[in-house]
Scaffold this motif. Structure first.
Motif, PDB file in Angstrom:
ATOM      1  N   PHE A  49      28.189  88.946  78.949  1.00  0.00           N
ATOM      2  CA  PHE A  49      27.184  89.996  78.885  1.00  0.00           C
ATOM      3  C   PHE A  49      27.363  90.868  80.127  1.00  0.00           C
ATOM      4  O   PHE A  49      27.256  90.378  81.246  1.00  0.00           O
ATOM      5  N   ILE A  50      27.643  92.138  79.928  1.00  0.00           N
ATOM      6  CA  ILE A  50      27.806  93.065  81.051  1.00  0.00           C
ATOM      7  C   ILE A  50      27.034  94.332  80.723  1.00  0.00           C
ATOM      8  O   ILE A  50      27.367  95.028  79.756  1.00  0.00           O
ATOM      9  N   GLY A  51      25.998  94.618  81.503  1.00  0.00           N
ATOM     10  CA  GLY A  51      25.161  95.762  81.193  1.00  0.00           C
ATOM     11  C   GLY A  51      24.554  95.616  79.820  1.00  0.00           C
ATOM     12  O   GLY A  51      23.847  94.645  79.548  1.00  0.00           O
ATOM     13  N   ASP A  52      24.850  96.552  78.920  1.00  0.00           N
ATOM     14  CA  ASP A  52      24.316  96.468  77.555  1.00  0.00           C
ATOM     15  C   ASP A  52      25.378  96.008  76.570  1.00  0.00           C
ATOM     16  O   ASP A  52      25.209  96.134  75.357  1.00  0.00           O
ATOM     17  N   ASN A  53      26.480  95.439  77.069  1.00  0.00           N
ATOM     18  CA  ASN A  53      27.582  95.022  76.208  1.00  0.00           C
ATOM     19  C   ASN A  53      27.641  93.513  76.051  1.00  0.00           C
ATOM     20  O   ASN A  53      27.428  92.771  77.018  1.00  0.00           O
ATOM     21  N   VAL A  54      27.932  93.054  74.835  1.00  0.00           N
ATOM     22  CA  VAL A  54      28.093  91.636  74.536  1.00  0.00           C
ATOM     23  C   VAL A  54      29.444  91.454  73.848  1.00  0.00           C
ATOM     24  O   VAL A  54      29.714  92.075  72.820  1.00  0.00           O
ATOM     25  N   GLN A  55      30.321  90.616  74.435  1.00  0.00           N
ATOM     26  CA  GLN A  55      31.649  90.400  73.873  1.00  0.00           C
ATOM     27  C   GLN A  55      32.088  88.960  74.103  1.00  0.00           C
ATOM     28  O   GLN A  55      31.739  88.346  75.114  1.00  0.00           O
ATOM     29  N   PRO A  56      32.874  88.400  73.172  1.00  0.00           N
ATOM     30  CA  PRO A  56      33.445  87.065  73.429  1.00  0.00           C
ATOM     31  C   PRO A  56      34.513  87.155  74.507  1.00  0.00           C
ATOM     32  O   PRO A  56      35.134  88.207  74.697  1.00  0.00           O
ATOM     33  N   PHE A  57      34.717  86.071  75.253  1.00  0.00           N
ATOM     34  CA  PHE A  57      35.798  86.034  76.233  1.00  0.00           C
ATOM     35  C   PHE A  57      36.660  84.814  75.995  1.00  0.00           C
ATOM     36  O   PHE A  57      36.241  83.825  75.381  1.00  0.00           O
ATOM     37  N   GLN A  58      37.886  84.888  76.474  1.00  0.00           N
ATOM     38  CA  GLN A  58      38.847  83.805  76.379  1.00  0.00           C
ATOM     39  C   GLN A  58      39.792  83.909  77.566  1.00  0.00           C
ATOM     40  O   GLN A  58      39.702  84.867  78.344  1.00  0.00           O
ATOM     41  N   PRO A  59      40.686  82.934  77.759  1.00  0.00           N
ATOM     42  CA  PRO A  59      41.606  83.016  78.892  1.00  0.00           C
ATOM     43  C   PRO A  59      42.362  84.347  78.903  1.00  0.00           C
ATOM     44  O   PRO A  59      42.847  84.817  77.878  1.00  0.00           O
ATOM     45  N   GLY A  60      42.451  84.941  80.077  1.00  0.00           N
ATOM     46  CA  GLY A  60      43.102  86.226  80.228  1.00  0.00           C
ATOM     47  C   GLY A  60      42.131  87.379  80.351  1.00  0.00           C
ATOM     48  O   GLY A  60      42.495  88.470  80.800  1.00  0.00           O
ATOM     49  N   ASP A  61      40.872  87.149  79.964  1.00  0.00           N
ATOM     50  CA  ASP A  61      39.864  88.205  80.045  1.00  0.00           C
ATOM     51  C   ASP A  61      39.698  88.637  81.504  1.00  0.00           C
ATOM     52  O   ASP A  61      39.467  87.816  82.381  1.00  0.00           O
ATOM     53  N   MET A  62      39.831  89.940  81.763  1.00  0.00           N
ATOM     54  CA  MET A  62      39.742  90.459  83.130  1.00  0.00           C
ATOM     55  C   MET A  62      38.772  91.631  83.169  1.00  0.00           C
ATOM     56  O   MET A  62      38.897  92.573  82.380  1.00  0.00           O
ATOM     57  N   VAL A  63      37.823  91.574  84.094  1.00  0.00           N
ATOM     58  CA  VAL A  63      36.767  92.578  84.184  1.00  0.00           C
ATOM     59  C   VAL A  63      36.577  93.022  85.629  1.00  0.00           C
ATOM     60  O   VAL A  63      36.561  92.186  86.541  1.00  0.00           O
ATOM     61  N   PHE A  64      36.432  94.317  85.819  1.00  0.00           N
ATOM     62  CA  PHE A  64      36.124  94.884  87.136  1.00  0.00           C
ATOM     63  C   PHE A  64      34.772  95.583  87.030  1.00  0.00           C
ATOM     64  O   PHE A  64      34.607  96.495  86.219  1.00  0.00           O
ATOM     65  N   THR A  65      33.802  95.133  87.829  1.00  0.00           N
ATOM     66  CA  THR A  65      32.453  95.688  87.753  1.00  0.00           C
ATOM     67  C   THR A  65      32.017  96.261  89.088  1.00  0.00           C
ATOM     68  O   THR A  65      32.402  95.771  90.149  1.00  0.00           O
ATOM     69  N   GLY A  66      31.188  97.297  89.018  1.00  0.00           N
ATOM     70  CA  GLY A  66      30.666  97.950  90.198  1.00  0.00           C
ATOM     71  C   GLY A  66      29.382  97.317  90.693  1.00  0.00           C
ATOM     72  O   GLY A  66      28.843  96.389  90.067  1.00  0.00           O
TER      73      GLY A  66
END
Length: 292
Positions: A49-66
């Motif tokens: 869950f990031i902000g108003d977004n909902v997505q599945p994650f798995q190995p390799g998922d990479m996120v950059f947040t402010g």
């Protein structure tokens, strides 16, 4: 479930903090902090869950947040069961938004980095070759100290700043609204929905968890999440459906029921509304990618 809004503390003496997180499951608390964060999942599956977004994650998922962008990585239910040998692993880097200095950041040579930091306010999902290159550097950064570690971090930022292999995560209109009270309420809501999305979820029940009336909770949730509560539940259910379709262990009707839908027609409609494709098309496209 009580969690502070600011979970991270970077010592004044340090430029950044890097952590190798290895636990039975990722921290299931909704939170935010005043730092930039780069996070890559090495082991584990679930829903982020990031902000108003909902997505599945798995190995390799990479996120950059402010800074101050609320987020949460919630591991699948199986990771919380006592008798299993599952584990999660992720590497996270935190750095202050002013670690480069405001003067340097405004220089012409830093325009790409400045744009990167601006985009990160909504969260960036990093994919493709950039993901692979950055992952290698993140792993190496675990074993570097001193000034060379700062150079490595700058190389990572440079890779991200000059890449087009990213997708914005939160909606453009999303604004950060989170405080201690919101954190506690949203944690209760997230926790309840993640454990009950396969069942019928009553608005009255969820509102009571937030100590609010159903109508007040509906207004409150839409302001904080930038979507209705029913849309939030649908995002979680369809996200789980995507993972089940990828695993290819169930037919579409079974996936529909497993995700809390009692009619296949409603499942098909919700899936198409959220993913812009039918479940069968999604399943076939994923199979093509895996075997290409």
């Amino acid at each position: 479930m009580r969690a502070a809004v600011n979970k991270v503390s970077i010592p004044d003496s340090d430029v950044f903090v890097i952590q190798d997180l290895q636990e039975p499951y990722f921290d299931p608390n909704w939170h935010a902090h005043p730092d930039y964060q780069l996070f890559v999942v090495l082991e584990g599956t679930g829903t982020r869950f990031i902000g108003d977004n909902v997505q599945p994650f798995q190995p390799g998922d990479m996120v950059f947040t402010g800074p101050n962008l609320p987020h949460l990585w919630h591991s699948d239910d199986t990771y919380f069961q006592e008798e299993n040998d599952l584990k999660t692993r992720g590497i996270v880097i935190y750095f202050h938004q002013d670690f480069l200095g405001e003067g340097l950041l405004q220089k012409r040579e830093m325009s790409k980095v400045r744009q990167l930091f601006e985009r990160a306010q909504l969260g960036l999902n990093i994919y493709g070759n950039t993901n692979r290159k950055v992952k290698v550097k993140i792993l190496s950064l675990l074993h570097i100290e001193g000034f060379p570690s700062v150079l490595c971090l700058l190389e990572i930022i440079n890779l991200l700043a000059h890449s087009s292999e990213y997708k914005l995560i939160s909606s453009v209109g999303y604004t950060h609204r989170i405080n201690e009270t919101d954190t506690e309420r949203m944690n209760r809501v997230h926790d309840y929905v993640m454990h009950n999305y396969k069942q019928n979820i009553s608005l009255e029940k969820v509102a009571s968890l937030a100590n609010m009336t159903p109508s007040s909770f509906s207004r409150y949730f839409k302001v904080r999440a930038n979507k209705t509560f029913s849309a939030f539940v649908s995002d979680i259910r369809i996200g789980h459906a995507c993972k089940l379709l990828q695993e290819n262990q169930m037919n579409i009707a079974q996936v529909s029921y497993e995700c809390g839908y009692r009619t296949l027609s409603n499942f098909n409609k919700q899936f198409r509304d959220i993913t812009n494709r039918t479940p069968s098309k999604y399943k076939n496209e994923y199979a093509e990618i895996v075997h290409s």
